[in-house]
Design a protein around this motif. Structure first.
Motif, PDB file in Angstrom:
ATOM      1  N   MET A   1       0.816  -1.187   0.000  1.00  0.00           N
ATOM      2  CA  MET A   1       0.000   0.000   0.000  1.00  0.00           C
ATOM      3  C   MET A   1       0.865   1.258   0.000  1.00  0.00           C
ATOM      4  SD  MET A   1      -3.204   0.628   0.071  1.00  0.00           S
ATOM      5  CE  MET A   1      -4.391   1.836   0.472  1.00  0.00           C
ATOM      6  N   LEU A   2       1.937   1.224   0.786  1.00  0.00           N
ATOM      7  CA  LEU A   2       2.843   2.361   0.837  1.00  0.00           C
ATOM      8  C   LEU A   2       3.510   2.569  -0.527  1.00  0.00           C
ATOM      9  CD1 LEU A   2       4.277   4.557   2.473  1.00  0.00           C
ATOM     10  CD2 LEU A   2       5.996   2.842   3.061  1.00  0.00           C
ATOM     11  N   ARG A   3       3.831   1.464  -1.176  1.00  0.00           N
ATOM     12  CA  ARG A   3       4.463   1.552  -2.497  1.00  0.00           C
ATOM     13  C   ARG A   3       3.534   2.251  -3.491  1.00  0.00           C
ATOM     14  NH1 ARG A   3       6.746  -3.505  -6.070  1.00  0.00           N
ATOM     15  NH2 ARG A   3       7.119  -2.271  -7.934  1.00  0.00           N
ATOM     16  N   TYR A   4       2.268   1.877  -3.488  1.00  0.00           N
ATOM     17  CA  TYR A   4       1.293   2.495  -4.381  1.00  0.00           C
ATOM     18  C   TYR A   4       1.167   3.994  -4.101  1.00  0.00           C
ATOM     19  CZ  TYR A   4      -3.210   3.686  -6.425  1.00  0.00           C
ATOM     20  OH  TYR A   4      -4.208   4.308  -7.132  1.00  0.00           O
ATOM     21  N   THR A   5       1.103   4.341  -2.824  1.00  0.00           N
ATOM     22  CA  THR A   5       0.981   5.749  -2.449  1.00  0.00           C
ATOM     23  C   THR A   5       2.196   6.545  -2.901  1.00  0.00           C
ATOM     24  OG1 THR A   5      -0.346   5.115  -0.538  1.00  0.00           O
ATOM     25  CG2 THR A   5       0.639   7.308  -0.496  1.00  0.00           C
ATOM     26  N   LEU A   6       3.374   5.983  -2.695  1.00  0.00           N
ATOM     27  CA  LEU A   6       4.595   6.674  -3.124  1.00  0.00           C
ATOM     28  C   LEU A   6       4.653   6.816  -4.643  1.00  0.00           C
ATOM     29  CD1 LEU A   6       7.210   5.135  -0.674  1.00  0.00           C
ATOM     30  CD2 LEU A   6       6.221   7.437  -0.632  1.00  0.00           C
ATOM     31  N   MET A   7       4.187   5.804  -5.351  1.00  0.00           N
ATOM     32  CA  MET A   7       4.163   5.890  -6.815  1.00  0.00           C
ATOM     33  C   MET A   7       3.189   6.969  -7.283  1.00  0.00           C
ATOM     34  SD  MET A   7       4.449   1.842  -7.697  1.00  0.00           S
ATOM     35  CE  MET A   7       4.774   1.909  -9.443  1.00  0.00           C
ATOM     36  N   ARG A   8       2.031   7.054  -6.624  1.00  0.00           N
ATOM     37  CA  ARG A   8       1.072   8.117  -6.958  1.00  0.00           C
ATOM     38  C   ARG A   8       1.659   9.488  -6.710  1.00  0.00           C
ATOM     39  NH1 ARG A   8      -4.942   7.796  -6.771  1.00  0.00           N
ATOM     40  NH2 ARG A   8      -4.739   9.861  -7.644  1.00  0.00           N
ATOM     41  N   LEU A   9       2.329   9.643  -5.569  1.00  0.00           N
ATOM     42  CA  LEU A   9       2.963  10.923  -5.259  1.00  0.00           C
ATOM     43  C   LEU A   9       4.060  11.254  -6.269  1.00  0.00           C
ATOM     44  CD1 LEU A   9       3.184  10.802  -1.371  1.00  0.00           C
ATOM     45  CD2 LEU A   9       1.808  12.349  -2.759  1.00  0.00           C
ATOM     46  N   GLY A  10       4.780  10.239  -6.710  1.00  0.00           N
ATOM     47  CA  GLY A  10       5.815  10.460  -7.717  1.00  0.00           C
ATOM     48  C   GLY A  10       5.238  10.942  -9.037  1.00  0.00           C
ATOM     49  N   ILE A  11       4.134  10.340  -9.451  1.00  0.00           N
ATOM     50  CA  ILE A  11       3.481  10.772 -10.689  1.00  0.00           C
ATOM     51  C   ILE A  11       2.965  12.192 -10.536  1.00  0.00           C
ATOM     52  CG2 ILE A  11       1.452  10.382 -12.156  1.00  0.00           C
ATOM     53  CD1 ILE A  11       1.970   7.375 -11.818  1.00  0.00           C
ATOM     54  N   PHE A  12       2.377  12.500  -9.376  1.00  0.00           N
ATOM     55  CA  PHE A  12       1.897  13.855  -9.143  1.00  0.00           C
ATOM     56  C   PHE A  12       3.052  14.854  -9.166  1.00  0.00           C
ATOM     57  CE2 PHE A  12       1.191  17.310  -6.082  1.00  0.00           C
ATOM     58  CZ  PHE A  12       0.181  17.977  -6.760  1.00  0.00           C
ATOM     59  N   ALA A  13       4.152  14.508  -8.522  1.00  0.00           N
ATOM     60  CA  ALA A  13       5.313  15.414  -8.500  1.00  0.00           C
ATOM     61  C   ALA A  13       5.849  15.639  -9.914  1.00  0.00           C
ATOM     62  CB  ALA A  13       6.402  14.851  -7.592  1.00  0.00           C
ATOM     63  N   GLY A  14       5.898  14.592 -10.703  1.00  0.00           N
ATOM     64  CA  GLY A  14       6.335  14.743 -12.089  1.00  0.00           C
ATOM     65  C   GLY A  14       5.407  15.652 -12.877  1.00  0.00           C
ATOM     66  N   CYS A  15       4.113  15.452 -12.708  1.00  0.00           N
ATOM     67  CA  CYS A  15       3.139  16.312 -13.391  1.00  0.00           C
ATOM     68  C   CYS A  15       3.243  17.749 -12.903  1.00  0.00           C
ATOM     69  CB  CYS A  15       1.718  15.784 -13.174  1.00  0.00           C
ATOM     70  SG  CYS A  15       1.351  14.293 -14.097  1.00  0.00           S
ATOM     71  N   LEU A  16       3.500  17.927 -11.608  1.00  0.00           N
ATOM     72  CA  LEU A  16       3.639  19.267 -11.060  1.00  0.00           C
ATOM     73  C   LEU A  16       4.824  19.999 -11.693  1.00  0.00           C
ATOM     74  CD1 LEU A  16       2.453  21.182  -8.899  1.00  0.00           C
ATOM     75  CD2 LEU A  16       4.135  20.242  -7.316  1.00  0.00           C
ATOM     76  N   VAL A  17       5.930  19.304 -11.850  1.00  0.00           N
ATOM     77  CA  VAL A  17       7.109  19.921 -12.472  1.00  0.00           C
ATOM     78  C   VAL A  17       6.829  20.262 -13.936  1.00  0.00           C
ATOM     79  CG1 VAL A  17       9.484  19.456 -13.215  1.00  0.00           C
ATOM     80  CG2 VAL A  17       8.762  18.877 -10.896  1.00  0.00           C
ATOM     81  N   VAL A  18       6.186  19.346 -14.649  1.00  0.00           N
ATOM     82  CA  VAL A  18       5.879  19.584 -16.067  1.00  0.00           C
ATOM     83  C   VAL A  18       4.908  20.753 -16.218  1.00  0.00           C
ATOM     84  CG1 VAL A  18       4.734  18.596 -18.097  1.00  0.00           C
ATOM     85  CG2 VAL A  18       6.400  17.239 -16.815  1.00  0.00           C
ATOM     86  N   VAL A  19       3.845  20.765 -15.421  1.00  0.00           N
ATOM     87  CA  VAL A  19       2.856  21.851 -15.511  1.00  0.00           C
ATOM     88  C   VAL A  19       3.500  23.184 -15.130  1.00  0.00           C
ATOM     89  CG1 VAL A  19       0.740  22.766 -14.477  1.00  0.00           C
ATOM     90  CG2 VAL A  19       0.832  20.396 -15.208  1.00  0.00           C
ATOM     91  N   TRP A  20       4.313  23.177 -14.083  1.00  0.00           N
ATOM     92  CA  TRP A  20       4.989  24.403 -13.674  1.00  0.00           C
ATOM     93  C   TRP A  20       5.843  24.941 -14.824  1.00  0.00           C
ATOM     94  CZ3 TRP A  20      10.185  25.680 -13.055  1.00  0.00           C
ATOM     95  CH2 TRP A  20      10.420  26.891 -12.406  1.00  0.00           C
TER      96      TRP A  20
END
Length: 99
Positions: A1-20
């Motif tokens: 479960m922690l792995r899934y959450t960290l992967m979701r956060l990683g995708i969000f962080a990547g999208c945040l950098v791209v959108v920024w």
């Protein structure tokens, strides 16, 4: 479960950098007034949700199986505790009636 959450956060962080980067390069609008930070975060959330849904399907299924197993184990433990309590009450009643 922690792995899934960290992967979701990683995708969000990547999208945040791209959108920024896209907002500050002028590809996306900067938002209204002082809403630039919130605009970037909202766009990143909107983009990361479908990406996570598609990319993390197997990991999400694996995490849900783990949750189902935990819930089933907790239900079994609860049922075992209930049956022990019922047995204790029944034996207490039986001793009270025979005495």
């Amino acid at each position: 479960m922690l792995r899934y959450t960290l992967m979701r956060l990683g995708i969000f962080a990547g999208c945040l950098v791209v959108v920024w980067g896209l907002v500050y390069s002028g590809v996306f609008p900067r938002g209204f007034g002082q809403s630039n930070g919130m605009w970037v975060v909202l766009l990143a959330m909107v983009l990361s949700a479908p990406i996570s849904f598609v990319v993390l399907r197997k990991e999400r299924d694996r995490a849900s199986e783990t949750v189902v197993k935990r819930v089933d184990r907790m239900k079994a433990n609860l049922e075992a505790n209930r049956s022990q309590e019922d047995d204790a009450i029944d034996s207490a009643h039986a001793q009270g009636q025979t005495s």
